[in-house]
Design a protein around this motif. Structure first.
Motif, PDB file in Angstrom:
ATOM      1  N   ARG C 170      34.123  -0.519  53.774  1.00  0.00           N
ATOM      2  CA  ARG C 170      33.238   0.563  53.337  1.00  0.00           C
ATOM      3  C   ARG C 170      31.848   0.517  53.974  1.00  0.00           C
ATOM      4  O   ARG C 170      31.158   1.523  54.033  1.00  0.00           O
ATOM      5  N   ALA C 172      31.155  -0.206  57.136  1.00  0.00           N
ATOM      6  CA  ALA C 172      31.157   0.013  58.585  1.00  0.00           C
ATOM      7  C   ALA C 172      30.869   1.473  58.910  1.00  0.00           C
ATOM      8  O   ALA C 172      31.244   2.374  58.158  1.00  0.00           O
ATOM      9  N   ASP C 173      30.220   1.692  60.057  1.00  0.00           N
ATOM     10  CA  ASP C 173      29.938   3.059  60.504  1.00  0.00           C
ATOM     11  C   ASP C 173      30.987   3.545  61.504  1.00  0.00           C
ATOM     12  O   ASP C 173      31.204   4.745  61.653  1.00  0.00           O
ATOM     13  N   VAL C 193      39.090   4.995  54.839  1.00  0.00           N
ATOM     14  CA  VAL C 193      37.680   5.254  55.149  1.00  0.00           C
ATOM     15  C   VAL C 193      37.526   6.644  55.756  1.00  0.00           C
ATOM     16  O   VAL C 193      38.491   7.263  56.195  1.00  0.00           O
ATOM     17  N   SER C 194      36.284   7.128  55.798  1.00  0.00           N
ATOM     18  CA  SER C 194      36.029   8.441  56.372  1.00  0.00           C
ATOM     19  C   SER C 194      35.240   8.362  57.674  1.00  0.00           C
ATOM     20  O   SER C 194      34.944   9.375  58.280  1.00  0.00           O
ATOM     21  N   VAL C 195      34.937   7.150  58.123  1.00  0.00           N
ATOM     22  CA  VAL C 195      34.179   7.017  59.375  1.00  0.00           C
ATOM     23  C   VAL C 195      35.153   7.045  60.558  1.00  0.00           C
ATOM     24  O   VAL C 195      36.367   6.969  60.373  1.00  0.00           O
ATOM     25  N   PRO C 196      34.626   7.171  61.781  1.00  0.00           N
ATOM     26  CA  PRO C 196      35.506   7.199  62.953  1.00  0.00           C
ATOM     27  C   PRO C 196      36.334   5.922  63.090  1.00  0.00           C
ATOM     28  O   PRO C 196      35.816   4.820  62.898  1.00  0.00           O
ATOM     29  N   ILE C 198      38.857   4.039  65.819  1.00  0.00           N
ATOM     30  CA  ILE C 198      39.353   3.983  67.196  1.00  0.00           C
ATOM     31  C   ILE C 198      40.455   2.940  67.255  1.00  0.00           C
ATOM     32  O   ILE C 198      40.224   1.774  66.961  1.00  0.00           O
ATOM     33  N   ILE C 245      29.553   6.879  70.109  1.00  0.00           N
ATOM     34  CA  ILE C 245      29.404   7.436  68.765  1.00  0.00           C
ATOM     35  C   ILE C 245      28.116   6.944  68.100  1.00  0.00           C
ATOM     36  O   ILE C 245      27.328   7.725  67.592  1.00  0.00           O
ATOM     37  N   GLN C 247      25.458   5.632  69.391  1.00  0.00           N
ATOM     38  CA  GLN C 247      24.286   6.092  70.126  1.00  0.00           C
ATOM     39  C   GLN C 247      23.809   7.436  69.554  1.00  0.00           C
ATOM     40  O   GLN C 247      22.622   7.681  69.429  1.00  0.00           O
ATOM     41  N   GLY C 248      24.756   8.289  69.220  1.00  0.00           N
ATOM     42  CA  GLY C 248      24.412   9.602  68.667  1.00  0.00           C
ATOM     43  C   GLY C 248      23.690   9.477  67.330  1.00  0.00           C
ATOM     44  O   GLY C 248      22.759  10.228  67.043  1.00  0.00           O
ATOM     45  N   ARG C 249      24.139   8.516  66.528  1.00  0.00           N
ATOM     46  CA  ARG C 249      23.505   8.315  65.228  1.00  0.00           C
ATOM     47  C   ARG C 249      22.044   7.920  65.367  1.00  0.00           C
ATOM     48  O   ARG C 249      21.224   8.247  64.509  1.00  0.00           O
TER      49      ARG C 249
ATOM     50  N   ARG D  47      36.610  12.106  49.528  1.00  0.00           N
ATOM     51  CA  ARG D  47      36.483  10.791  50.140  1.00  0.00           C
ATOM     52  C   ARG D  47      36.491  10.872  51.665  1.00  0.00           C
ATOM     53  O   ARG D  47      35.766  10.185  52.350  1.00  0.00           O
ATOM     54  N   GLN D  48      37.350  11.710  52.227  1.00  0.00           N
ATOM     55  CA  GLN D  48      37.462  11.792  53.681  1.00  0.00           C
ATOM     56  C   GLN D  48      36.756  13.014  54.252  1.00  0.00           C
ATOM     57  O   GLN D  48      36.770  13.219  55.469  1.00  0.00           O
ATOM     58  N   PRO D 196      30.246  11.198  72.670  1.00  0.00           N
ATOM     59  CA  PRO D 196      31.683  10.944  72.511  1.00  0.00           C
ATOM     60  C   PRO D 196      32.535  12.070  73.095  1.00  0.00           C
ATOM     61  O   PRO D 196      32.216  13.249  72.918  1.00  0.00           O
ATOM     62  N   ALA D 241      38.737  14.020  64.136  1.00  0.00           N
ATOM     63  CA  ALA D 241      38.025  12.872  64.695  1.00  0.00           C
ATOM     64  C   ALA D 241      36.568  13.227  64.956  1.00  0.00           C
ATOM     65  O   ALA D 241      35.658  12.430  64.689  1.00  0.00           O
ATOM     66  N   ARG D 244      34.732  13.127  61.746  1.00  0.00           N
ATOM     67  CA  ARG D 244      34.373  11.757  61.336  1.00  0.00           C
ATOM     68  C   ARG D 244      33.099  11.300  62.051  1.00  0.00           C
ATOM     69  O   ARG D 244      32.255  10.619  61.464  1.00  0.00           O
ATOM     70  N   ILE D 245      32.982  11.687  63.319  1.00  0.00           N
ATOM     71  CA  ILE D 245      31.809  11.258  64.087  1.00  0.00           C
ATOM     72  C   ILE D 245      30.546  11.979  63.625  1.00  0.00           C
ATOM     73  O   ILE D 245      29.513  11.364  63.350  1.00  0.00           O
ATOM     74  N   GLN D 247      29.922  13.618  60.913  1.00  0.00           N
ATOM     75  CA  GLN D 247      29.597  13.297  59.536  1.00  0.00           C
ATOM     76  C   GLN D 247      28.649  12.094  59.473  1.00  0.00           C
ATOM     77  O   GLN D 247      27.728  12.050  58.674  1.00  0.00           O
ATOM     78  N   ARG D 249      26.490  11.188  61.706  1.00  0.00           N
ATOM     79  CA  ARG D 249      25.141  11.569  62.149  1.00  0.00           C
ATOM     80  C   ARG D 249      24.336  12.176  61.012  1.00  0.00           C
ATOM     81  O   ARG D 249      23.130  12.040  60.965  1.00  0.00           O
ATOM     82  N   ARG D 251      24.372  11.628  57.862  1.00  0.00           N
ATOM     83  CA  ARG D 251      23.977  10.809  56.716  1.00  0.00           C
ATOM     84  C   ARG D 251      22.531  10.399  56.748  1.00  0.00           C
ATOM     85  O   ARG D 251      22.038   9.956  57.770  1.00  0.00           O
TER      86      ARG D 251
END
Lengths: 251, 251, 251, 251, 251, 251, 251, 251
Positions: C170, C172-173, C193-196, C198, C245, C247-249, D47-48, D196, D241, D244-245, D247, D249, D251
């Protein structure tokens, strides 16, 4: 940025309205901008020597008619491939001056006779089932202005039929060889002539022919040196490749 | 039946020693007999424009030396491919006048300078790992008498590098494009030029590159019209195909 | 055409030494010319955020040392991948300030500490045999300036091990999931999870694992939405994607 | 065990009706029991971050209508994919407030406007035949609340078309690249941008395209670092996908 | 959260230090927490009935010795598979009480004699080349406490050899059938008996055997109903599956 | 040679009409002769415990009706699989006492209630699209006299759904796990239980699912020990295998 | 039950010690018993006309020596295949009367000269690299007592070489055609003769030859009717098939 | 050059109108000319012993009728294969003297009864679904003048059925074995007889049968020596191969 904008920029520079750094900044981004490349693209048929071509599979009659009408309106020669009889007839109805070849699945609308090129292209095919692909190649090459000879049913299981056509083989400047099943014909032809040989595997066959994979692999592994290969059933691509070759001779 | 025997047969016919039916009977079986075709085969290098070529993989040093010695003895130019460094050095020891290119894995023994042909061949490759195949193509083409330019490390992930070499691309008469991994370079090059483009997939890559299958499929499906393909890692075959093309220009 | 030449051209235009048509003619060919793009390429690591990277497989120790020396000379951070122990030791001998990770097969030479990025990358792997690929991803991501957590041996046949690490998941980004055999772990993680996410298939397994194809196909067909996949064993690529990914954040 | 049962258990423990060991025994089996997880599952879309999605292929009109009616009744936004025209029209008849996109094969029923997210998604596709997959991605992403730009017919055989859209490429935060045939476009795009890049192979092509395998392999082997791949024709998955990416950003 | 923490939580609840909502909140996250599952995992061998097993391929002698020492220390029976002779000898040196079977490539260290189970497992193999896989299955099953019969060299090309062993076939409760090449033996056996038949393809063969794919496909397509299949060369997996079956009988 | 002939031979021998050598000669060829084996074959359903089964795909309605009529006439229970709705309805018209399950595509005609067997079979499936195959398995198993539980939509991307059904999983004696796409469910289930797990890959999916190959490979490479696999979509085969297992328990 | 037991049974029956039902009961199980079939198996070489053959790959020198010694002891002719030079030399050391052919990789130990059979077998091969497989076929056939002609380096890229050997082709009773790469030779030969043609693909080639798959597919898809195929590199199998054919002629 | 031209050339030579060099020059090109080879080709059916055969798949009714009419006009026996019922009926309407076999998909028009050949061909098939391919083989062989026995439904899962037909197996001179699914029948048959065995894989099966690939691989890897294989579903090819074999016996 089209040429007009470019002229304005240069004029503004000469007039001192923008300085050197601005001009360079604008120009440095050119690879990402549109400096009349669309215009060049517009002339793609000139740059690559190709008429305008439509891949007909998966397009509706209405889409085909619309695209061809647009092309014809700007005076282009038009070649549509992969057409079934319904599409072909519908195009004839709309464009009565065109020609539909049901075997090749092609429709040609010729605004101006293609300029005749030097050299002869021979399209040889192994069996009668390979004819549609061979004919697509022949029709395409003629639309590019090339003289085309056709040789049919000279598969390797009756090698005498091929050998008896020595004159035809020897008089060609480029040979497209179309074959399905084991795809062996290009190897034999490639050993008999020294001109370029372009091999086209066809999806003819069943079982372990795997829709042309057997022929494709056979041709890629040809024991005759210097045979090149295009995609399965790609008669158009073989003719385009032949055009690239013959075009060079005419310069 | 060699030419002497044929002469004797004709003489005997003229002299009335054999009748017409006998002569025709003998001649009809000719396709299965040897009417000096071996002689023609002996001159295969003339007929196809190729020097004598040895595929070095799987041959011992002793075999290679013996074959090359035989070829050299009849005055042929010799090209051996797919040699590792040990074999290359062993051939240099035996034939000090030859040239071994460790990158290309080729050994050349030149009895007479190949007659220079018109036209320029460009060999472009995507990455430095593709160099051995590209070099095999370049060495081969030079042995066929062609002028060769080389362009390295112009893969599509850095498209500017390729685009900045527009002059080189535009001045070539035939382009061999060598690429592994996704094999995309021929599509880009094929869209930029109108001359023949021969694509060579390499086995460079790992995982889903499948020893060159990914690149091979990419090239067979090129969206640039008229690109043709040879076997994986087959730099020699690409150069031979280019030779077939350029030879036509020179006639 | 470099910036200096461009300045001269503009100056000549302003001075009336060349006319508008000439300038436009020169500029239209720019997409094929070098307007400082090489310079941009020189800065590729800046443009793409990547340190300079060397794919070590197939390169000799001498080649590796020469390339790294060049890179180090211009002050770059250097990451070399796919190194065996011999190569790793040889690089340590030459560049004592570097770090060789024998499990990951990586060598890092850090000129300046990578700027720390926001966000946390989790690298999870199914079995201990997948560790080399997971570690390659972790080392790469750290060289890009990212904070990396590692989670090992959480394969789906013992689902409690994964579930008991809910906090780690939970927090992790971005999550890189490394698995061989049936490659099922990304589906389970992607559902939690809802994050990317890979996914990296590994070549771990035997028989019908087909060197990673089974895992690759499993991941491409993941029933968890939005999981993306990289090539077999491509830990580096997964880390690079994570970097794109994260980097964008941080912007 | 639902929360009510859990409460009763705790109450009984406090009351001394069950002892500690019993409670722990019951709780230890919780991973195999239902402690309100269904409730969490019920909130999977939260959640997702996904709307409720229906994969329309293989479902009848009646099934689709029933499922959508249920979802609509609980106030969800609904996205159905892989619909042909007959199904699309039948859904419009039943749910007149919905939107059917015949090119994408999608049907959207929007109960509440998706909350707008930060960032821009660019969906680029190589040829017009790839449009259905690209559009499925675009429609999906918009249902997730993302701003979407579309770029069409920028295949690598006419590289100027792509390069002339530099501004569009540079302004995207995530890029989905859709391509069939040789699948080369992601490699070029991946080399031009640092954000990405999610590659979607399509089943466009014939012969050795093998229903998208050629494009898939090309993308998995991309020479541009950090490109990730989803299943063939999986426009939905690519958009998920991207969601997910993006999303992350926001936060 | 380990049992101790859980006890404390319950105590605090009974004491009124935390309220019901807090307890439920903590418990609801349990699927992501560690409620002694590691402990359960620790007992995986009990839960699944398996001894502790090590897949020896790709592990060093040192790693193997360390892992086995740990397992032996906690009193487990140990089975290591896929060992070559060097590894086997090294393990014997370190653990003189163990048994190394060079044909099977297995090492067994038995702390306590496995409890004997009801039922007989028959391991039949087609040719002598299939013996290593068959023996791996037999050794594994014996470590699980099963009675094992072995039948060798009963390939279908000499069908009398199999038929003459009717008694052996009829007295088995589960049959593992090991075969390479065309993998036909399970079909014949499956037609002769009504007990469970587990088929194991082996990588024995050459050319179009494709490392066991031919046998694998043959077995998956068995015309004898109810034959199940495991991975190529997976003698261990077949024995484990047999154990799952026989274990049920003994309850 | 049927039993009557055998009796006559023995009689003739006792009567001295044929000598010992003759009898032995006749008997020695028995493996190639028909000593009532057809009779045994006639009783195949008894020997293997199977009802009479018809694979309905590729058979016409008329063929199906004729075969079933013949079977019913000799008092057998009949199970026909792979029937579409037209065939199912036609069979119901002809045999009103039968049952057609349109989801499973099965038709059952029960002459005598199958004798109830001990043990419970659980058929779990990953998604609703996998239901037809799961139902074929369930129907088949019931025709063999087994008690069957069904568990639907417990795919691994929502792992809680599966875990919440621990009681169901724990109470099964054999579990058939049906899954398409990445086929990961058997690995998770196999790790949770110790009873036999039979995995059935389905052709559900698209693109790189390759008609079930991805799921098949995933299951063959399951990291959970002792999972066995049947052919793609082979629900019948899985049920038959379960029958072989459960039959053993009942003895 | 061996013949002695059978005699006793019959005797007991005649003496009234066992009744008819008992005898029939015993006899009915015969297909599962051993009525001297082992004896027949012992004579398999007679029944199938084959000498005793050992597949040498994967066997140690010690194993080979032991097996051959046993065979020689019972007076059999022995043929071992797939031997490298070390094994060949070791066998010569042990059995000085044998013959090792390093090209074919065969070792022959002839106890009695094979009885000469009628008819001539021709073994033709495309290139010198195919010679090892062709020679394995030739050696095998000679061990079966057949007269063998060999024809080398008659690949289809130099079709005259094959055609010039018409007499050789016409005088053969069975032709084995050995070819790698595209595997086209059997198609040409099959079209020239009416006798049986057995095609043997070899693993000669590289890249898209895929270890003989290209040749195998080519041969399975031969456009010459009635060509049959054996496994890749299976010279032994082709010779055995030829033996089955020629044996029939001699009856 | 036809025989008349050849006579004129010889006459002119005898008369001194052309000299020896001219004659030799003309003759040397003969392999590329037509010296009555067409005539020989015209007689292909004689040279190869085949009737005229038409592959019906992909041909229209009109094409079939035209081709057969031409063949019938020159007195040939005609065999058309791969016909559906519509085509078969249309041919019967046009050629009432012909025979259409709907199971085999064949149409036979017999001008003269094929000369009876020595020997018996047995066509054995594994399941009733394999019958169409088996029947195609049987019909073809009868058109070639061979006596044909048929054996049906002797699949290996009920091995007694095959063994009970020992007499039939032993009395055949050549056996064609037709099987789908795992393709194991040829291995069993090949072990029971010493005559030539030709294996035909069929596309019967589903899932991992892959349209006949499983059976094809099984047969290529047969553990019975000397079994040869033809393409999937190629009953015609198997019969033609049998004809080549039996023809040799009759000489």
């Amino acid at each position: 940025m089209n040429p007009d904008e470019l002229k304005k920029l240069l004029q503004a520079f000469r007039n001192g309205e923008v300085d050197e750094a601005d001009v360079i900044g604008r120009l440095r981004t050119l690879p990402f901008e549109d400096i009349g490349i669309a215009h060049v693209d517009h002339h793609r048929s000139l740059r690559q020597g190709a008429p305008e071509v439509i891949f007909g599979a998966g397009k509706t009659i209405e889409q085909l008619q619309a695209i061809i009408a647009t092309m014809a309106a700007r005076g282009s020669n038009v070649l549509a491939t992969r057409l079934d009889s319904d599409k072909g007839q519908a195009l004839l109805d709309r464009f009565p001056g065109g020609e539909f070849d049901p075997l090749a699945g092609t429709f040609c609308l010729t605004a101006k006779t293609p300029e005749a090129c030097e050299g002869t292209l021979l399209v040889a095919c192994a069996g009668t089932s390979d004819l549609p692909v061979a004919r697509e190649a022949a029709v395409t090459a003629r639309m590019f202005g090339h003289r085309v000879e056709e040789l049919t049913d000279v598969g390797v299981a009756g090698i005498h039929r091929l050998l008896s056509r020595g004159d035809t083989l020897r008089s060609a400047d480029v040979i497209i060889v179309v074959a399905g099943m084991e795809g062996a014909l290009p190897s034999v032809v490639g050993g008999l002539v020294s001109v370029p040989v372009i091999a086209v595997p066809t999806s003819v066959g069943y079982g372990a022919a795997f829709g042309g994979i057997a022929a494709l692999l056979g041709m890629l592994n040809s024991c005759a040196g210097g045979v090149t290969v295009v995609n399965i059933d790609n008669g158009f691509g073989a003719a385009f490749a032949a055009h690239r070759i013959l075009q060079g001779r005419a310069r």
